[in-house]
Design a protein around this motif. Structure first.
Motif, PDB file in Angstrom:
ATOM      1  N   PRO A 132      29.185  38.691  37.317  1.00 39.37           N
ATOM      2  CA  PRO A 132      30.141  37.619  37.608  1.00 39.37           C
ATOM      3  C   PRO A 132      29.758  36.327  36.882  1.00 39.37           C
ATOM      4  N   VAL A 133      30.779  35.568  36.473  1.00 43.92           N
ATOM      5  CA  VAL A 133      30.568  34.320  35.731  1.00 43.92           C
ATOM      6  C   VAL A 133      31.424  33.233  36.354  1.00 43.92           C
ATOM      7  N   GLN A 134      30.820  32.069  36.581  1.00 36.51           N
ATOM      8  CA  GLN A 134      31.580  30.909  37.029  1.00 36.51           C
ATOM      9  C   GLN A 134      32.400  30.356  35.863  1.00 36.51           C
ATOM     10  N   MET A 135      33.692  30.146  36.121  1.00 37.79           N
ATOM     11  CA  MET A 135      34.585  29.713  35.047  1.00 37.79           C
ATOM     12  C   MET A 135      34.840  28.207  35.053  1.00 37.79           C
ATOM     13  N   HIS A 136      34.557  27.521  36.156  1.00 35.79           N
ATOM     14  CA  HIS A 136      34.757  26.069  36.259  1.00 35.79           C
ATOM     15  C   HIS A 136      36.207  25.663  35.924  1.00 35.79           C
ATOM     16  N   ASP A 137      37.146  26.484  36.379  1.00 41.78           N
ATOM     17  CA  ASP A 137      38.562  26.184  36.132  1.00 41.78           C
ATOM     18  C   ASP A 137      39.291  25.798  37.416  1.00 41.78           C
ATOM     19  N   LYS A 138      38.525  25.422  38.443  1.00 44.92           N
ATOM     20  CA  LYS A 138      39.055  24.943  39.714  1.00 44.92           C
ATOM     21  C   LYS A 138      39.747  26.027  40.537  1.00 44.92           C
ATOM     22  N   ARG A 139      39.630  27.292  40.117  1.00 43.86           N
ATOM     23  CA  ARG A 139      40.202  28.379  40.911  1.00 43.86           C
ATOM     24  C   ARG A 139      39.265  28.799  42.030  1.00 43.86           C
ATOM     25  N   GLY A 140      37.972  28.527  41.836  1.00 43.21           N
ATOM     26  CA  GLY A 140      36.996  28.901  42.852  1.00 43.21           C
ATOM     27  C   GLY A 140      36.626  30.359  42.848  1.00 43.21           C
ATOM     28  N   ALA A 141      37.045  31.101  41.842  1.00 42.39           N
ATOM     29  CA  ALA A 141      36.745  32.527  41.766  1.00 42.39           C
ATOM     30  C   ALA A 141      35.946  32.809  40.500  1.00 42.39           C
ATOM     31  N   ASP A 142      35.011  33.773  40.603  1.00 41.97           N
ATOM     32  CA  ASP A 142      34.228  34.176  39.439  1.00 41.97           C
ATOM     33  C   ASP A 142      35.032  35.140  38.574  1.00 41.97           C
ATOM     34  N   HIS A 143      34.758  35.095  37.287  1.00 44.31           N
ATOM     35  CA  HIS A 143      35.344  36.059  36.358  1.00 44.31           C
ATOM     36  C   HIS A 143      34.379  37.231  36.196  1.00 44.31           C
ATOM     37  N   GLN A 144      34.888  38.441  36.174  1.00 44.64           N
ATOM     38  CA  GLN A 144      34.034  39.615  36.026  1.00 44.64           C
ATOM     39  C   GLN A 144      33.790  39.881  34.544  1.00 44.64           C
ATOM     40  N   ALA A 145      32.636  39.461  34.071  1.00 41.93           N
ATOM     41  CA  ALA A 145      32.241  39.718  32.689  1.00 41.93           C
ATOM     42  C   ALA A 145      31.351  40.963  32.651  1.00 41.93           C
ATOM     43  N   TYR A 146      30.828  41.276  31.473  1.00 39.48           N
ATOM     44  CA  TYR A 146      30.033  42.495  31.315  1.00 39.48           C
ATOM     45  C   TYR A 146      28.820  42.237  30.437  1.00 39.48           C
ATOM     46  N   LEU A 147      27.743  42.927  30.766  1.00 36.75           N
ATOM     47  CA  LEU A 147      26.576  42.999  29.902  1.00 36.75           C
ATOM     48  C   LEU A 147      26.542  44.397  29.297  1.00 36.75           C
TER      49      LEU A 147
END
Length: 499
Positions: free
Chosen positions: A244-259
């Protein structure tokens, strides 16, 4: 209007009833599978009761009995050649020994009263620890000037290169912070609390995060050199996991990224941070690479690399599908039998490891025993795909194995290829443990830096290299090095120079 034919009506009802039974059976299997995932054991080992199903199954052919006998022969050899239990563990010789001599309370002979003589010692060892002691290192640089003339400039030695220039913490404290987070999975807020408790020092999480990101930034060129070394190999394993990644777009939800991870068995591994799980990630990383790539059945790995790239499958993933079928229905003899057949394949490789065979000799052993068993597995999957419900766990396992068969079969064509992708999956476990503790990556910009740190930490673990020693040796002054110098500082090359 003519009345409907009773026979047609009865046949329609019978078909609907049969469909309803199949639907109920499929839903029950799906519900059981979900409960197993949530509450069930994680072990993939079959119980004795499940193995007895093979003995009770009717209609076993003579050829199957002979095949099982060959499997038992390999298993018995493996059991006989297991190393004996070493007994009580000996503490490592490299640890510093602190001796404590306990004198006898009675130093005179009870018989004659004469003073006794020391004739030896009864020794015992215990592992002990000294609490960490924080201290302030004060660095004083001499300033020299000429008192005879006014023309000479003030001379002063240069500062030793540091990881965080003008920072509050020494290089060792910075590295301890990184290792605690990515090796011991301690989030920064816990480390801040420990510093306050142990040293009475209040350091904010933002400061600790700045130290970590600095390390990730300095390791970027090193990981670039590791990637070039990997692309020079002929055989790689790949896998991916979420982060998970914080997007700082004021949505308050993390974006699911990948390693995405690419590694060489027995060598280094590189993690790459991507916002998505599409084909663009591995396509960009591998470029026109034309070696042997081993992955699971995820379709994003198809149609990547150069035209001569060879894609190999993972037998552990195929086996896992049938293990899931056994968990859903422990009385399913067909699923149990498929798991034991695949276990036999891994017993061959286990025997090769016990005998310390070369990869060429291991391939010969596979061709002698396991290749015929693999063909039995394929034929049984064909039969199961015709009788098992398509949506059932057993049906899905059979279809998955058949769809992956061409890639699975290639494990018997190349000597260096492992039967499974488990080495890559094991390298993902620290990431899975870490995200349960530090929860998410702080920003999109932090993603590549985190990937660089994880790449170095996991590569050091694979190579048996001390992460602290490595980082303490290569990080100070890294920003002043040329790229040609950085290429010789990868964990593998650094370990070679140390040896």
């Amino acid at each position: 209007m003519a009345a409907p034919d009773p026979k047609i009506h009865i046949a329609t009802l019978q078909r609907e009833l049969a469909w309803a039974h199949l639907k109920i059976q499929a839903l029950q299997a799906e519900l059981r599978q979900e409960r197993i995932l949530k509450y069930g054991p994680r072990s993939e080992t079959l119980s004795d009761l499940q193995l007895k199903l093979l003995d009770e199954e009717p209609g076993v052919s003579h050829q199957e009995v002979e095949a099982e006998a060959r499997r038992e022969h390999i298993a018995s050899i493996s059991q006989r050649q297991r190393k004996p239990h070493p007994g009580r563990q000996r503490l490592p010789e490299n640890l510093r020994r602190v001796e404590e001599v306990i004198p006898c309370a009675e130093q005179n002979c009870k018989a004659c009263g004469a003073e006794t003589t020391v004739i030896g010692y009864d020794e015992s060892e215990q592992l002990d620890v000294e609490p960490a002691r924080y201290f302030v290192r004060v660095t004083k640089r001499e300033k020299r000037a000429c008192r005879c003339c006014e023309q000479g400039a003030v001379a002063m030695p240069e500062l030793t290169p540091r990881i965080v220039d003008k920072g509050l913490a020494s290089d060792r404290v910075v590295i301890e912070t990184v290792v605690a987070k990515y090796c011991d999975h301690l989030p920064l807020y816990r480390q801040a609390a420990m510093l306050e408790r142990e040293a009475g020092l209040e350091i904010g999480r933002a400061t600790l995060d700045g130290w970590v990101m600095r390390v990730g930034e300095l390791l970027g060129p090193v990981v670039g050199a590791m990637r070039q070394d990997l692309l020079g190999a002929s055989y790689l394993q790949a896998d991916e996991t979420t982060v998970p990644v914080q997007m700082h777009d004021k949505r308050g939800a993390d974006h699911q990224a990948y390693l995405w991870q690419y590694g060489k068995p027995g060598g280094e591994t590189v993690f790459e941070f991507c916002l998505g799980r599409g084909r663009d990630g591995p396509k960009k990383f591998l470029g026109e690479w034309e070696g042997i790539l081993q992955t699971d059945g995820y379709q994003a790995y198809d149609n990547i690399g150069g035209p001569k790239l060879v894609h190999v499958g993972c037998w552990a993933h195929a086996r896992r599908k049938f293990v899931d079928a056994v968990k859903v229905n422990p009385q399913d003899a067909a699923a149990v039998k498929m798991v034991t057949r695949m276990d036999a394949l891994f017993l061959v490789d286990r025997e090769a490891r016990l005998q310390q065979l070369s990869v060429e000799e291991r391939l010969a052993l596979r061709c002698e025993h396991a290749e015929s068993w693999a063909e039995e597995i394929r034929q049984e999957c064909v039969a199961l795909s015709k009788v098992a419900l398509p949506k059932s766990a057993l049906g899905q396992a059979a279809v998955y194995t058949l769809n992956m068969w061409t890639k699975l079969r290639r494990c018997f064509d190349y000597a260096e290829v492992e039967l499974s992708n488990n080495l890559a999956e094991n390298s993902m476990r620290p990431v899975a443990l870490g995200r349960k503790n530090w929860l998410h990556v702080g920003s999109v910009q932090a993603g590549p830096k985190v990937a660089a740190i994880v790449s170095v930490v996991e590569s050091c673990r694979r190579l048996g290299v001390s992460v602290k020693e490595y980082l303490l040796d290569v990080l100070p002054g890294m920003n002043r090095r040329k790229l040609s110098e950085v290429a010789d500082l990868t964990p593998a090359r650094w370990a070679n120079t140390r040896d």
